[in-house]
Scaffold this active site. Structure first.
Site, short mmCIF file in Angstrom:
data_model
loop_
_atom_site.label_atom_id
_atom_site.label_comp_id
_atom_site.label_asym_id
_atom_site.label_seq_id
_atom_site.Cartn_x
_atom_site.Cartn_y
_atom_site.Cartn_z
N GLY A 117 0.85 -1.18 0.00
CA GLY A 117 0.00 0.00 0.00
C GLY A 117 0.89 1.23 0.00
N CYS A 159 -10.10 21.06 17.63
CA CYS A 159 -10.03 21.30 19.08
C CYS A 159 -9.49 20.09 19.83
CB CYS A 159 -11.41 21.69 19.59
SG CYS A 159 -11.96 23.18 18.79
N1 LLP Z 1 -1.83 -6.30 3.73
C1 LLP Z 1 -2.42 -6.34 4.95
C2 LLP Z 1 -3.06 -7.57 5.40
C3 LLP Z 1 -2.38 -5.20 5.76
O1 LLP Z 1 -2.93 -5.23 6.98
C4 LLP Z 1 -1.76 -4.00 5.29
C5 LLP Z 1 -1.74 -2.80 6.11
C6 LLP Z 1 -1.20 -4.02 4.00
C7 LLP Z 1 -1.24 -5.19 3.27
C8 LLP Z 1 -0.52 -2.82 3.41
O2 LLP Z 1 0.59 -2.46 4.16
P1 LLP Z 1 1.63 -1.35 3.63
O3 LLP Z 1 2.29 -1.87 2.40
O4 LLP Z 1 0.87 -0.12 3.35
O5 LLP Z 1 2.58 -1.19 4.75
N2 LLP Z 1 -2.45 3.52 9.03
C9 LLP Z 1 -1.09 3.10 9.28
C10 LLP Z 1 -0.75 1.83 8.52
C11 LLP Z 1 -1.70 0.70 8.78
C12 LLP Z 1 -1.39 -0.52 7.95
C13 LLP Z 1 -2.48 -1.52 8.04
N3 LLP Z 1 -2.29 -2.69 7.25
C14 LLP Z 1 -0.15 4.23 8.93
O6 LLP Z 1 -0.61 5.30 8.53
O7 LLP Z 1 1.06 4.09 9.08
#
Ligand code: LLP
Length: 410
Positions: A273, A340
């Site tokens: 992601g 806030c």
């Molecule tokens: N696959 C699964 C099963 C996941 O839970 C996630 C992310 C991804 C793929 C993608 O991960 P990435 O490549 O983006 O690291 N909101 C948080 C990140 C939460 C990630 C949740 N799961 C932030 O802003 O850092």
């Protein structure tokens, strides 16, 4: 693709100030070329291994962003019926969609079974049984990978670590073989893979290597029992540069993976992601007011934690740069939003060019988990999103109106 020409910050061939003047702030700006560059880095990095890159829509589920990857032939990693709806609209082939998440409802399972998605990443034995029943009712077979909790440290922020025994995700390594034995006996389940995701914003190769070793060991134990899998899904997690991190590239990962995968017929799946979208987006905001309290200097901007929650939630660092470089006086300031809450900040004690009232600032590396996690908290309409491609730009989500705030209410 966000570069400075003279005093002005550009998104590809468009001055960011032009976008802000035309569309207002807060404004998310995405670079299509950067999205493509990031996706192609995975594709070329892993070219020598059979693979499928599934964009994790949770990082940025804007249709135009998702469509950019769909057009390249990418797959999608979804975690809800809503994301399935978006993924299909964006043009992803159902045959390339994987469905993750600990709490899929039967309704969501039905939706995905009817669309014929490639794989369900199942996270518990009870979920497996629910899926078996749901598929049976539809006279279908559900393609399944079990998600294992590999108990591997991802060396990242504890809020975004997912693959240790403290976390709710997956089936513990110690129970996974039994879970596969249970699954193989279920009539409407077709076992095709194994999956895990160890965490996010991982900035070295080592955790991925440990993770791959655990997974290959499980694949071998399963084949010894006569359970042969088509694919190994290594989740997402590859980090990006927010500050001074120097994360590995997909090619670096591939080099570490290749010797271990030689001679195996396994197809690799990835669910990135952040890597695909993080540095392809900025959040543009305007300085409303400055104030010196004697103790601190605050720069109050028109974006808030409702627009970009990462600093408030994870104490995350985002670089903040002026859109047009005017003065050269630097100062140590807190950049804060209008919400806030004391947690509503984008930078604390940041030494940066001291902006004037009305100046635009760009909060960088905001393309992942930025707009996607935004809310209307404090009844603030959500920001607009614009996609730049060369010298062209198009609004890919219009700014919300006051009517949008109350939609559905009586
Ligand atoms: N696959 C699964 C099963 C996941 O839970 C996630 C992310 C991804 C793929 C993608 O991960 P990435 O490549 O983006 O690291 N909101 C948080 C990140 C939460 C990630 C949740 N799961 C932030 O802003 O850092």
């Amino acid at each position: 693709m966000f570069i400075r020409r003279g005093k002005s910050l550009y998104a590809e061939g468009v001055a960011v100030s032009t976008l802000a003047e035309n569309l207002g702030t807060p404004l998310y700006v995405y670079s299509e070329s950067q999205l493509l560059k990031n996706y192609r880095a995975y594709e070329t990095g892993f070219a020598r291994l059979p693979h499928l890159v599934c964009f994790a829509l949770k990082a940025n589920s804007n249709l135009a962003v998702a469509r950019t990857f769909a057009r390249e032939g990418a797959g999608a990693d979804i975690v809800s019926g809503g994301e399935l709806y978006r993924a299909l609209l964006a043009g992803f082939s159902p045959a390339k969609i994987v469905f993750s998440g600990v709490g899929k409802t039967r309704e969501e399972m039905k939706f995905a079974l009817n669309k014929g998605i490639y794989c369900f990443n199942v996270e518990s034995v009870e979920e497996l049984q629910a899926l078996n029943q749901t598929a049976g009712n539809l006279k279908k077979k559900a393609p399944v990978a079990l998600r294992v909790n590999p108990d591997v440290q991802a060396d990242t922020h504890h809020h975004i670590t997912t693959g240790t025994k403290e976390n709710k995700f997956g089936i513990p390594k110690s129970q996974i073989l039994d879970a596969y034995e249970t699954a193989r006996k279920l009539k409407n389940i077709n076992l095709i893979g194994i999956q895990a995701h160890i965490g996010s914003q991982i900035t070295s190769v080592a955790p991925f290597e440990r993770f791959l070793n655990v997974m290959l060991d499980l694949v071998d134990q399963l084949s010894a029992r006569g359970i042969y899998l088509d694919h190994l899904d290594m989740g997402g997690g590859l980090g990006i540069t927010y500050h001074k991190e120097t994360p590995p590239t997909p090619a670096d990962l591939a080099r570490a993976f290749e010797p271990r995968l030689k001679g195996r017929a396994l197809k690799l799946l990835f669910e990135p992601g952040r890597f695909l979208v993080g540095n392809a987006g900025i959040l543009v905001t305007q300085v409303l007011y400055r104030k010196r309290t004697g103790h601190k200097t605050f720069v109050v901007v028109d974006a808030g934690m409702n627009d970009l929650a990462r600093p408030a939630l994870y104490d995350a660092y985002h670089e903040i740069v002026p859109v047009s470089k005017n003065g050269s006086v630097r100062e140590t300031v807190d950049v804060v939003g209008p919400v806030c809450e004391s947690g509503d900040y984008f930078a604390k004690a940041r030494h940066m060019p001291y902006p004037e009232q009305g100046d635009y600032l760009a909060i960088q590396s905001a393309g992942a988990y930025g707009f996607a996690m935004s809310s209307q908290y404090n009844s603030r309409p959500r920001a607009a999103e614009v996609m730049v491609s060369g010298k062209a730009w198009r609004v890919v989500r219009k700014r919300e109106s006051l009517e949008d705030l109350i939609r559905g209410e009586k």
